[in-house]
Design an enzyme around this catalytic site. Sequence first.
Site, PDB file in Angstrom:
ATOM      1  CD  GLU A  66      44.904  39.686  47.587  1.00  0.00           C
ATOM      2  OE1 GLU A  66      45.286  40.262  46.609  1.00  0.00           O
ATOM      3  OE2 GLU A  66      44.386  38.277  47.405  1.00  0.00           O
ATOM      4  CG  ASP A  91      36.167  29.689  36.581  1.00  0.00           C
ATOM      5  OD1 ASP A  91      35.214  30.562  36.260  1.00  0.00           O
ATOM      6  OD2 ASP A  91      36.712  30.229  37.702  1.00  0.00           O
TER       7      ASP A  91
END
Length: 153
Positions: A66, A91
């Site tokens: 990240e 989704d």
Amino acid sequence: MTPDEFIAWLGPVAQRVCRKYGLPASVCIAQGALESGWGRYVIGEYNLFGRKAVAGDKSITVTTQEYINGEWVTINDEFKDYDSLDEAVEDWCVLMTEEPAYADALAVWQETHDVEQFVRTMGPVYATDPEYADKVLATIRANDLTQYDEVMA
């Protein structure tokens, strides 16, 4: 999987499912390609999009990178674990059309049908990588993915 094989696998599903939601399949395909390294790093069997799990989701724990406070950090996190490719694309479409964080991007898309404006509005919300929108757009262009946005007869 080669890029061509990946597109042949995901393209028809993305085109069919995204059309139901009025979304550009090109963006779905490009994000799937980037997030999964053209299918090399799929989370579980079908999580191409790096979708994180929330309480109640079927999930899998994965080590990931990240971009936090200006640097790349390695963390463990819970990601969604889908039962099918259709479920994963569905989704993604639900995220883009129902998640309030993407309301501006959805409005841009609905008003302009401009893939670049949609990606530039959605990208900073979707990913921590400051170059994410540029990468999505480059993937779309390099692979002529906007052809999947066209209505097929």
